[in-house]
Scaffold this motif. Structure first.
Motif, short mmCIF file in Angstrom:
data_model
loop_
_atom_site.label_atom_id
_atom_site.label_comp_id
_atom_site.label_asym_id
_atom_site.label_seq_id
_atom_site.Cartn_x
_atom_site.Cartn_y
_atom_site.Cartn_z
N SER A 14 0.85 -1.19 0.00
CA SER A 14 0.00 0.00 0.00
C SER A 14 0.89 1.24 0.00
CB SER A 14 -0.89 0.01 1.25
OG SER A 14 -0.09 0.22 2.40
N ILE A 15 0.29 2.39 -0.24
CA ILE A 15 1.06 3.63 -0.20
C ILE A 15 1.65 3.84 1.20
CG2 ILE A 15 -0.89 5.15 0.32
CD1 ILE A 15 0.49 7.22 -1.60
N ARG A 16 0.91 3.48 2.22
CA ARG A 16 1.42 3.62 3.59
C ARG A 16 2.65 2.75 3.79
NH1 ARG A 16 1.23 0.41 7.54
NH2 ARG A 16 -0.48 -0.84 6.73
N GLU A 17 2.59 1.51 3.34
CA GLU A 17 3.73 0.59 3.50
C GLU A 17 4.95 1.07 2.73
OE1 GLU A 17 1.40 -3.65 4.14
OE2 GLU A 17 1.53 -2.82 2.11
N ILE A 18 4.73 1.54 1.51
CA ILE A 18 5.84 2.05 0.69
C ILE A 18 6.45 3.29 1.34
CG2 ILE A 18 6.29 3.27 -1.50
CD1 ILE A 18 6.33 0.34 -1.95
N PHE A 22 10.37 3.52 2.93
CA PHE A 22 11.38 4.42 2.40
C PHE A 22 11.49 5.72 3.18
CE2 PHE A 22 10.57 1.58 -1.16
CZ PHE A 22 11.86 1.27 -1.54
N ASP A 23 10.73 5.82 4.27
CA ASP A 23 10.77 6.99 5.14
C ASP A 23 10.51 8.29 4.37
OD1 ASP A 23 10.94 8.24 7.61
OD2 ASP A 23 13.10 8.59 7.42
N VAL A 24 9.44 8.26 3.56
CA VAL A 24 8.98 9.43 2.83
C VAL A 24 7.50 9.62 3.12
CG1 VAL A 24 10.69 9.21 0.98
CG2 VAL A 24 8.46 8.11 0.72
N THR A 25 6.98 10.77 2.75
CA THR A 25 5.56 11.03 2.97
C THR A 25 4.72 10.45 1.84
OG1 THR A 25 5.61 13.13 1.77
CG2 THR A 25 6.13 13.21 4.14
N HIS A 26 3.44 10.29 2.10
CA HIS A 26 2.51 9.85 1.05
C HIS A 26 2.55 10.85 -0.10
CE1 HIS A 26 -0.18 7.25 3.88
NE2 HIS A 26 1.09 7.15 4.19
N ARG A 27 2.66 12.12 0.27
CA ARG A 27 2.70 13.18 -0.74
C ARG A 27 3.89 12.99 -1.68
NH1 ARG A 27 2.64 19.67 0.47
NH2 ARG A 27 2.61 20.30 -1.70
N THR A 28 5.03 12.62 -1.13
CA THR A 28 6.22 12.38 -1.96
C THR A 28 5.98 11.25 -2.94
OG1 THR A 28 7.70 13.20 -0.24
CG2 THR A 28 8.67 11.72 -1.87
N VAL A 29 5.40 10.17 -2.45
CA VAL A 29 5.12 9.02 -3.32
C VAL A 29 4.15 9.44 -4.42
CG1 VAL A 29 4.18 6.67 -3.41
CG2 VAL A 29 5.57 7.37 -1.44
N ARG A 30 3.10 10.17 -4.06
CA ARG A 30 2.13 10.63 -5.07
C ARG A 30 2.78 11.59 -6.06
NH1 ARG A 30 -1.15 10.74 -0.42
NH2 ARG A 30 -0.91 13.01 -0.28
#
Length: 133
Positions: A14-18, A22-30
């Motif tokens: 999930s986005i939370r797990e990712i 990687f110690d980044v925010t959901h916003r960074t992943v998006r």
């Protein structure tokens, strides 16, 4: 193999797990998704990340730590999917490493010069202060 085991191919996150991994925010992943650097599957409004997305995210973050701009990171990642895949990717990365190294070495020289100048300025200020005392 027990039925509960999941192969790497079937594994998803999930986005939370990712983000946590990687110690980044959901916003960074998006943000990386918006830029087309990663492309998770969608199940309704839920993002499902596969091994390819994790690998790409790891490469993005490594590139960022090394100071590569996102467009260079995109080029490096995209080269893997082209003919000659990994070979062309590695050749390109090596040329970029050389360029990045030259840039960092120049920055180090600039910092060393600035520190030396700051040290000399400090020495003169202390000497001036001693003369005033």
């Amino acid at each position: 193999m027990p039925a509960a085991d999941v192969t790497d191919v079937d594994q998803s996150w999930s986005i939370r797990e990712i983000a946590d991994e990687f110690d980044v925010t959901h916003r960074t992943v998006r943000h990386y998704e918006d830029l087309g650097l990663i492309s998770p599957e969608r199940r309704g409004t839920t993002r499902v990340y596969r091994r390819r997305d994790r690998t790409r995210l790891a490469l993005i973050l490594r590139g960022k730590r090394l100071g590569f701009p996102l467009e260079e990171i995109r080029t490096i990642i995209d080269l893997y999917d082209r003919p000659r895949g990994k070979a062309s990717q590695l050749e390109y990365v090596l040329s970029q490493i050389d360029e990045r190294r030259r840039d960092l070495e120049q920055r180090r020289r600039d910092l060393e010069d600035a520190l030396a100048e700051l040290g000399e300025f400090e020495r003169r200020c202390r000497a001036d202060l001693d003369h005033l005392s």
